[in-house]
Every structure is written in structure tokens, then in C-alpha cells.
Scaffold this active site. Sequence first.
Site, PDB file in Angstrom:
ATOM      1  N   GLU A 139      26.289  -7.615 -37.023  1.00 37.58           N
ATOM      2  CA  GLU A 139      25.619  -6.777 -38.032  1.00 37.58           C
ATOM      3  C   GLU A 139      24.318  -7.429 -38.492  1.00 37.58           C
ATOM      4  OE1 GLU A 139      28.540  -6.138 -41.092  1.00 37.58           O
ATOM      5  OE2 GLU A 139      29.949  -5.284 -39.665  1.00 37.58           O
ATOM      6  N   LEU A 141      49.060  -4.358 -41.638  1.00 34.24           N
ATOM      7  CA  LEU A 141      49.618  -3.631 -42.782  1.00 34.24           C
ATOM      8  C   LEU A 141      49.586  -4.499 -44.042  1.00 34.24           C
ATOM      9  CD1 LEU A 141      50.772  -0.680 -42.924  1.00 34.24           C
ATOM     10  CD2 LEU A 141      53.003  -1.741 -43.248  1.00 34.24           C
ATOM     11  N   GLY A 142      48.413  -5.038 -44.338  1.00 36.23           N
ATOM     12  CA  GLY A 142      48.226  -5.746 -45.603  1.00 36.23           C
ATOM     13  C   GLY A 142      47.923  -4.736 -46.704  1.00 36.23           C
ATOM     14  N   ARG A 143      47.241  -5.204 -47.739  1.00 35.38           N
ATOM     15  CA  ARG A 143      46.942  -4.299 -48.869  1.00 35.38           C
ATOM     16  C   ARG A 143      46.173  -3.072 -48.417  1.00 35.38           C
ATOM     17  NH1 ARG A 143      45.828  -9.606 -52.138  1.00 35.38           N
ATOM     18  NH2 ARG A 143      44.540  -9.940 -50.314  1.00 35.38           N
ATOM     19  N   ILE A 144      45.131  -3.295 -47.603  1.00 29.12           N
ATOM     20  CA  ILE A 144      44.282  -2.168 -47.185  1.00 29.12           C
ATOM     21  C   ILE A 144      45.035  -1.279 -46.199  1.00 29.12           C
ATOM     22  CG2 ILE A 144      42.163  -1.571 -45.939  1.00 29.12           C
ATOM     23  CD1 ILE A 144      40.887  -4.107 -47.277  1.00 29.12           C
ATOM     24  N   ARG A 185      36.754  -5.722 -39.489  1.00 28.12           N
ATOM     25  CA  ARG A 185      35.687  -6.625 -39.051  1.00 28.12           C
ATOM     26  C   ARG A 185      35.334  -6.321 -37.606  1.00 28.12           C
ATOM     27  NH1 ARG A 185      34.573  -7.747 -43.462  1.00 28.12           N
ATOM     28  NH2 ARG A 185      34.393  -9.771 -44.486  1.00 28.12           N
ATOM     29  N   HIS A 209      28.554  -0.717 -42.693  1.00 28.11           N
ATOM     30  CA  HIS A 209      29.445  -1.596 -43.469  1.00 28.11           C
ATOM     31  C   HIS A 209      29.443  -1.198 -44.959  1.00 28.11           C
ATOM     32  CE1 HIS A 209      31.333  -5.876 -43.478  1.00 28.11           C
ATOM     33  NE2 HIS A 209      31.841  -5.135 -44.452  1.00 28.11           N
ATOM     34  N   ASP A 229      32.697   1.180 -39.058  1.00 26.43           N
ATOM     35  CA  ASP A 229      31.915   0.740 -40.229  1.00 26.43           C
ATOM     36  C   ASP A 229      31.452  -0.704 -40.054  1.00 26.43           C
ATOM     37  OD1 ASP A 229      30.863   1.132 -42.921  1.00 26.43           O
ATOM     38  OD2 ASP A 229      32.444  -0.221 -43.616  1.00 26.43           O
TER      39      ASP A 229
HETATM   40  C1  8YV Z   1      31.302  -6.222 -48.179  1.00 24.37           C
HETATM   41  C2  8YV Z   1      33.448  -7.006 -47.025  1.00 24.37           C
HETATM   42  O1  8YV Z   1      30.506  -5.728 -47.180  1.00 24.37           O
HETATM   43  O2  8YV Z   1      35.063  -7.408 -48.677  1.00 24.37           O
HETATM   44  C3  8YV Z   1      34.625  -7.721 -47.584  1.00 24.37           C
HETATM   45  O3  8YV Z   1      35.148  -8.611 -46.900  1.00 24.37           O
HETATM   46  O4  8YV Z   1      33.098  -7.174 -45.909  1.00 24.37           O
HETATM   47  C4  8YV Z   1      32.727  -6.007 -47.872  1.00 24.37           C
HETATM   48  O5  8YV Z   1      33.382  -5.626 -48.986  1.00 24.37           O
HETATM   49  C5  8YV Z   1      30.677  -7.486 -48.592  1.00 24.37           C
HETATM   50  O6  8YV Z   1      31.510  -8.560 -48.737  1.00 24.37           O
HETATM   51  C6  8YV Z   1      29.837  -7.246 -49.825  1.00 24.37           C
HETATM   52  O7  8YV Z   1      29.268  -8.403 -50.269  1.00 24.37           O
END
Ligand code: 8YV
Length: 310
Positions: free
Chosen positions: A258, A150-153, A229, A276, A253
Site C-alpha cells: 500500500e 474468527l477473532g473479534r472482527i 492485511r 484501506h 480493502d
Molecule cells: C488503519 C488498521 O488503517 O487497525 C488496523 O490495524 O490497519 C487500520 O485501522 C490504521 O491503523 C489507521 O492508522
Amino acid sequence: MPKLLQITAIHPDAQARLAAGYELIHAELPQLDADWLARHGSDVEGVVTGGHLGLPAGVMTALPRLRVIAINGVGFDKVDLDLARSRGVRVTNTPDVLTDDVADLAVGLTLALLRRLPQADAYVRAGRWLSAEMPLATKLTGKRIGIFGLGRIGRAAARRFGGFTDQIAYADVVRYDVPFAWHPDPVSLAGASDVLVICAAASADTRRIIGAPVFDALGPSGVLVNVARGSIVDESALVAALQAGRLGGAALDVFEDEPNVPAALVGMDNVVVTPHIASATNETRRAMGDLMIDNIDAVFSGARIPTAVV
Ligand code: 8YV
């Protein structure tokens, strides 16, 4: 002009701004072998990288004049922060400006999975609507949503899911003063969720923490959504749970390796996969690029760094 090694693409507007202020050396991570580093390593004063790439420790140590690792992203899990600290290298990231997009995609993936939007689109395009109605899907409104991290995102995702349900819970190492039920661990959270949304930061502590016991707790009608991640999820355990019908579905995502996505996942109808793209909008990638360059400018001018990690 300071020399920067750029190993990731950034928004075209930011690219123009970066090129106006710095001498850029473009390369991709696999090119940075001993030979490359012996030839160019001593020129590099800064590195422009992505959250998904970071910078291998071996490359960092082969750049003797390195002053900053500027991440065009929020995640810094692929940079050895202790090593950076010990070498006096600053590390910067781009928090906040991408929060909305990542949270938006968490909702989008959930709807895509439950309402079977990719299948519905394919159904119309294939002309199948002309002969039969599409099979019924699953309702999102009213479902129990579990947010892992439950951080910012995570908070932004919780706010959005709040438009669909009042049954929102979370698991986090920190217990916050929020109107959502707290669970001490992801297994307990999964047991109380229909949709488990991964929003946590990747670290040694969260590595593969979402595994078989979590999938079993979610059960055959539960689904997993990951916008954080790939390393947080035990991918082979996920494939096994989906194949056995022990887990209802997944919308992902991010992946462990990857851009390689396991063929087994791609072959499943109850799985939605995206490459992603959580922060990949014009508006957000422009803002990320600008913030990343503000950070680099600050390092080289000696000003306060807007969003320093180290
Ligand atoms: C991007 C991310 O894919 O913010 C991150 O940690 O994984 C994504 O926003 C990436 O960093 C774009 O360069």
C-alpha cells in the site's frame, strides 16, 4: 512534556488532545534515515503510528529513550514485539473500537462486488440507464460464507452475514464453541464457501496463506473479500487466478504494498478496490485516537495501560 514522534495522521479531535499533552515531532517513515535519527533520535520518548505502518526495527533501535510505540489501529504485525520487549518498550493498539466498522465494510464490499454497486453507480452517472437496463448481478442472500480468522472482527462479520444466510463456516487455528462449521485450513474452508472473507491477523504464519490452492477451491463462481492485511494474500497468484477466470472476483480493502495497487487488479471489472478504509469513519477514528492517547498517558503516568500488546 514528553516528546513523541508522530508518523501517522489521526482524527483531528485526537490530534488536538495529543498536542495539548505532548511535544510532537512530525515526520513520515521514509524521512527517518540515519541522518534524521542522528539529529532527533535521542529526543523521542514515544512513537505514534498506524497499524499499516508500524515501526521498522532499525528505527526502534535508533531511539534510545523510547518508552512506547502507540499504534492507532488494531494490527501490530509491523512492529517487532520481541525487540520491543528486549528494549523495555511498551506497544499499545486500539482493539474493539474498530471491530464494527471493519465488519461493516466486509459486508459492504461483498454487496458491492456481488451486486456490482460501483458499476451501477457509474452506469447511472454515464447516462446509460436511458438507453438500456443494467445486466443482472449475483444474489448474496443464501450464499455460503467462509470466514478466515474468527477473532473479534471475524465474529462481528459472521453476525452480520448471519442476516443474509445460515450457511456460515470458518477456519481458525482455534476451534471455538460457535454455531458455525469449523475447517482446519483455508483450502478446506474455500471449498465449502461462495464468499471467502479474510479477517485473520497478519503474522508469519498467515503470510500469503491465501494463494492458488485457495482460489482453485473457491472456483470460478467464488469470490474473495479481504478486510485484514494484504500480506495474508498471495497477490500475484490472485491476479493470475482472476485473469484466468479460475476465481470469480475479489473485493479488497488491503494490499501487499500500500498504497500501490497492481494495475492488473484495477483494470478488472470483477474486482472492487478501496484504499484501506475499513476503520475510516469519523466515529471510529475518534475513538481509536482517544484510546491510543489513553494508552500513551498511562505509560507516562505509570497507570495501568488500557490496551497493551507488550
Ligand atoms: C488503519 C488498521 O488503517 O487497525 C488496523 O490495524 O490497519 C487500520 O485501522 C490504521 O491503523 C489507521 O492508522
